[in-house]
Design an enzyme around this catalytic site. Structure first.
Site, mmCIF file in Angstrom:
data_model
loop_
_atom_site.group_PDB
_atom_site.id
_atom_site.type_symbol
_atom_site.label_atom_id
_atom_site.label_comp_id
_atom_site.label_asym_id
_atom_site.label_seq_id
_atom_site.Cartn_x
_atom_site.Cartn_y
_atom_site.Cartn_z
ATOM 1 N N HIS A 159 33.090 40.860 42.934
ATOM 2 C CA HIS A 159 32.904 42.341 43.147
ATOM 3 C C HIS A 159 31.872 42.678 44.436
ATOM 4 O O HIS A 159 31.687 43.844 44.791
ATOM 5 C CB HIS A 159 32.244 42.905 41.867
ATOM 6 C CG HIS A 159 30.909 42.807 41.619
ATOM 7 N ND1 HIS A 159 30.519 41.729 40.732
ATOM 8 C CD2 HIS A 159 29.559 43.432 42.196
ATOM 9 C CE1 HIS A 159 29.042 41.828 40.827
ATOM 10 N NE2 HIS A 159 28.566 42.772 41.478
ATOM 11 N N ASP A 189 34.960 37.241 38.148
ATOM 12 C CA ASP A 189 33.965 37.548 39.075
ATOM 13 C C ASP A 189 33.279 36.493 40.014
ATOM 14 O O ASP A 189 32.219 36.686 40.191
ATOM 15 C CB ASP A 189 33.099 38.505 38.286
ATOM 16 C CG ASP A 189 32.204 39.266 39.104
ATOM 17 O OD1 ASP A 189 32.710 39.759 40.295
ATOM 18 O OD2 ASP A 189 31.090 39.725 39.124
ATOM 19 N N SER A 264 23.519 40.529 42.447
ATOM 20 C CA SER A 264 24.885 39.982 42.097
ATOM 21 C C SER A 264 25.219 38.814 42.992
ATOM 22 O O SER A 264 25.043 38.767 44.231
ATOM 23 C CB SER A 264 25.912 41.111 42.439
ATOM 24 O OG SER A 264 25.736 42.114 41.248
#
Length: 523
Positions: A159, A189, A264
Site C-alpha cells: 500500500h 501487503d 508502514s
C-alpha cells in the site's frame, strides 16, 4: 582549675549532643571553638537494570530507509474552451488587461499564464533518472522499508508503493537513491524494490525464526513516522495470529511499540537485530498511536519476498470452495467431536475442489495429514502450495471420515480467496405460507421449486439469534435438498433418531450462502 573544668564539661556536651544546620563559635579562653554544618547523603538506589536497545539500534539503523513515492497526475486539457470564468455577466476575456483577477490568472496558471490554455503546450518533465512520463509526477505517499541484501533489495508495504511511478529511497545518512519496483503482492501487503545501478554495498538485515518469537518478547520498531526518518520506538509482542479482516491470509503479530503513519513497511526487530515483523496497520480511533499495531510475521514475509524476487509475482494454490467456520452448534449437528476444520458451503463450478469430488456440507479436516483449525488456516495452507500440486484433503462427510486427492489450480488474479464464492439471488415467490414447527420460521416454496423462502422469523427464536432473516432461502437441511416443509420435517425426524440435538440448515441470501445450526429437540 575552674577554667580547666569548664572546658572539660563543654567538650562532654558537644560529644553527647547533635547540632544540625547550625554553626557555633565560642571562645574558651583564647581558643575559638567551631561546630560545622551536618548534611544528609544523596539518595542512591540499586535496582535491576532494564536492557538498553542502543546496541541493536546502532547495528540495524543503517539498513532501515524511508520510501518516497511519486505518481502520475494527468495534465488538464489545454483547450481554452474548458476554462470558464464569469464576472458580472462578462467572460474572462472581457475583463480589462489590467484587471487584478486577469493578472492573477496570468501569473498562476489561468488563460495566457504559465501552463494555462494560451501557453504553448510543453512536454511534461519527470525527475532526474526517471525519464518522461504521461502527466506530471507528484509525491503521493511515503513509508518505510529495509534492505535485505547488500546489492540493494528493499522490503516495504504494497500500500506504500501501489500505483507509484517513481520511487526514492532516503537512507539513514540522508543520501537519496532511485529505486525500481520488482514486484508486489496485495494479499499480504508486501512489495519489493531494488536500488537502480547500486554503487555501494548496503547494510542489510535478515528475517527471524517465527518459532522463537513469543508473546511478551521485546521488539524495536524503526521507521519513518510522519516523515521523521530514523525514528526508534520499543514495545513487546502483545499477541499472535491476529485476524483484522484484511484478507484470507491474516495472521498478524500485534505489538504495542509506538507505530504511526509513515511506519508502514518498517521493520520490527528482536534483541538479536533480526526482523520479526513488518508494520502494516494500526488500530486507532484518532489516527495516531494507541498501542495497538499489526505486523506481517517474518515467516510470511520471507516466503512472499523470495517469490517476488524470483519472478515478481506470487503464485498460490487454489482449491476453489466457499467455506465457513465450524461452530460448536454446527459440529454437534454434523456429529463432529470438536468444532474445528472448514465447512464447505459450496464448491465453485469447474474448480479443482469440485473436480475432485468435494461437496457442499463437507468439512475439510486436514491437508496432507496436517489438521485444519479453521477457514483461515485452510486458506493459508492451500496458498502455500504451488499450482498443479496434488494434495490429500481429509473430509468429514455424512458422519464419516473420507479423503480425496486434489490437483490444485492457480488462484486467479482477481479471485479474492478460497473463502469467497459466487452469489446467487433467491427471491420468494407467492405460495402458501407454512410454519416450521418449533423453529420460529414461516416459509413457502421458492419460485424455482428449489428450497424454501423464509417469509417471517420469530424474533425470540434461535433462528433470529443466528441471523436468519425474511427474504433468505433454506436450500438444504443436513446436506439434503428440501423444497417443502415435509422434506424438512423428514430430515429433522431422522436427525432426532440419530441422537442429534441440532440440524444444519443451508441458507442462501444476497450476500452468498452459509450454514446455520438450529436446535431440533424443543417441544
Amino acid at each position: 582549675m575552674t577554667e580547666t573544668k569548664d572546658r572539660s564539661n563543654f567538650k562532654k556536651i558537644l560529644k553527647n549532643s547533635t547540632v544540625a544546620g547550625l554553626a557555633v563559635a565560642m571562645m574558651v579562653g583564647a581558643v575559638p571553638l567551631v561546630v560545622l554544618n551536618a548534611y544528609a547523603e544523596p539518595v542512591t538506589v540499586t535496582a535491576p537494570q532494564v536492557p538498553s536497545f542502543s546496541d541493536v539500534v546502532a547495528a540495524v539503523q543503517p539498513a532501515v530507509v524511508s520510501v518516497r513515492v511519486q505518481s502520475n497526475i494527468q495534465n488538464t486539457s489545454n483547450d481554452e474552451s474548458n476554462f470558464s470564468f464569469n464576472f458580472g455577466g462578462r467572460d474572462f476575456n472581457d475583463l480589462p488587461d489590467d484587471h487584478p483577477l486577469k493578472r492573477f490568472f496570468k501569473e498562476f496558471g489561468g488563460p495566457g499564464g504559465p501552463g494555462g490554455p494560451n501557453e504553448e503546450a510543453r512536454p511534461p518533465r519527470g525527475p532526474k533518472g526517471h525519464g518522461r512520463h504521461e502527466g506530471r509526477l507528484r509525491p503521493t505517499s511515503q513509508g518505510s522499508g529495509f534492505f535485505i541484501s547488500e546489492d540493494g533489495y528493499i522490503v516495504t508495504n504494497n500500500h506504500v508503493v501501489d500505483e507509484g511511478a517513481a520511487f526514492t529511497i532516503v537512507m539513514n545518512d540522508g543520501k537519496e537513491l532511485d529505486a525500481k519496483l520488482v514486484g508486489k503482492d496485495s494479499r499480504t501487503d508486501l512489495a519489493l524494490l531494488k536500488i537502480e545501478n547500486p554503487k555501494q554495498k548496503f547494510t542489510y538485515v535478515k528475517f527471524a525464526d517465527d518459532e522463537k518469537s513469543r508473546v511478551g518478547d521485546w521488539v524495536v520498531a524503526v521507521g519513518n513516522p510522519f516523515g521523521l526518518g530514523g525514528t526508534v520506538t520499543a514495545g513487546i509482542i502483545s499477541a499472535r495470529g491476529r485476524d483484522i479482516g484484511s484478507g484470507p491470509y491474516d495472521d498478524y503479530l500485534q505489538i504495542d511499540a509506538a507505530v504511526n503513519r509513515g511506519n508502514s513497511g518498517g521493520p520490527d526487530f528482536n534483541l538479536s537485530g533480526e526482523v520479526v515483523g513488518i508494520n502494516t496497520a494500526i488500530f486507532s480511533p484518532s489516527g495516531g498511536n494507541v498501542g495497538i499495531a499489526f505486523a506481517i510475521p517474518a515467516s510470511v514475509a520471507k516466503d512472499v519476498i523470495e517469490k517476488l524476487k524470483d519472478g515478481g509475482t506470487v503464485e498460490r494454490g487454489w482449491l476453489g470452495v466457499q467455506i465457513q467456520p465450524v461452530t460448536d452448534d454446527i459440529a454437534d449437528s454434523l456429529g463432529l467431536s470438536e468444532a474445528s476444520g472448514a465447512l464447505v458451503v459450496s464448491p465453485q463450478a469447474g474448480s479443482p475442489g469440485e473436480k475432485a469430488g468435494i461437496k457442499q456440507g463437507d468439512v475439510v479436516t486436514a491437508v496432507n495429514g496436517e489438521p485444519v483449525k479453521d477457514p483461515r488456516d485452510l486458506a493459508r495452507r492451500i496458498a502455500a502450495f504451488a499450482p498443479d500440486t496434488t494434495v490429500d484433503v481429509a473430509l468429514w462427510r455424512e458422519g464419516k471420515a473420507t479423503e480425496v486427492k486434489v490437483k490444485l489450480g492457480e488462484l486467479p488474479t482477481e479471485q479474492a480467496s478460497a473463502t469467497e464464492g459466487t452469489e446467487e439471488d433467491a427471491a420468494p415467490a407467492p405460495a402458501v405460507e407454512q410454519e416450521l414447527a418449533n423453529l420460529g420460521l414461516s416459509v413457502r416454496p421458492s419460485e424455482d421449486g428449489k428450497g424454501l423462502a423464509i417469509v417471517d422469523v420469530d424474533p425470540d427464536s434461535d433462528a433470529a439469534d443466528k441471523g436468519m432473516k425474511a427474504g433468505e432461502t433454506i436450500t438444504s437441511v443436513n446436506n439434503q435438498e428440501v423444497s417443502s416443509v415435509a422434506d424438512v420435517q423428514k430430515v429433522v425426524d431422522q436427525a432426532k433418531k440419530d441422537g442429534r440435538t441440532r440440524a444444519l440448515f443451508q441458507v442462501q441470501s444476497e450476500s452468498g450462502s452459509r450454514f446455520v445450526a438450529l436446535p431440533i429437540n424443543q417441544g
